[in-house]
Design a protein around this motif. Structure first.
Motif, PDB file in Angstrom:
ATOM      1  N   ASP A  10     -35.914 -70.034 -49.190  1.00 24.84           N
ATOM      2  CA  ASP A  10     -36.095 -71.220 -48.358  1.00 24.84           C
ATOM      3  C   ASP A  10     -35.545 -70.988 -46.955  1.00 24.84           C
ATOM      4  N   VAL A  11     -34.341 -70.407 -46.885  1.00 30.12           N
ATOM      5  CA  VAL A  11     -33.701 -70.157 -45.597  1.00 30.12           C
ATOM      6  C   VAL A  11     -34.533 -69.164 -44.782  1.00 30.12           C
ATOM      7  N   ALA A  12     -35.067 -68.145 -45.440  1.00 24.28           N
ATOM      8  CA  ALA A  12     -35.910 -67.170 -44.744  1.00 24.28           C
ATOM      9  C   ALA A  12     -37.145 -67.855 -44.161  1.00 24.28           C
ATOM     10  N   THR A  13     -37.746 -68.754 -44.903  1.00 21.76           N
ATOM     11  CA  THR A  13     -38.929 -69.475 -44.438  1.00 21.76           C
ATOM     12  C   THR A  13     -38.576 -70.425 -43.290  1.00 21.76           C
ATOM     13  N   LEU A  14     -37.477 -71.149 -43.429  1.00 20.35           N
ATOM     14  CA  LEU A  14     -37.073 -72.126 -42.413  1.00 20.35           C
ATOM     15  C   LEU A  14     -36.675 -71.474 -41.097  1.00 20.35           C
TER      16      LEU A  14
END
Length: 67
Positions: A10-14
């Protein structure tokens, strides 16, 4: 049910960071919140560390998947 926990993917996408950089960021958020290794990181924990708006992050995570 809305999601309240963040994972490295999620953090990578955000953030647009690599998966490994996102893992380090999640680890730093966990440590900053005083949680033990392996504990879940909430949106609030992550946003306190990064300064991002919690409502915007939550909306991005809980948005319906586009098809």
């Amino acid at each position: 049910m809305p999601r309240i926990c963040l994972y490295p993917k999620d953090v990578a996408t955000l953030t647009g960071r690599s998966y490994d950089a996102a893992k380090r960021l999640v680890r730093r958020a966990r440590q900053a919140a005083g949680k033990p290794a392996g504990a879940l990181v909430s949106i609030q924990d992550f946003c306190r560390l990064t300064g991002l708006n919690a409502e915007e992050v939550s909306a991005a995570l809980n948005a319906p998947a586009s098809r």
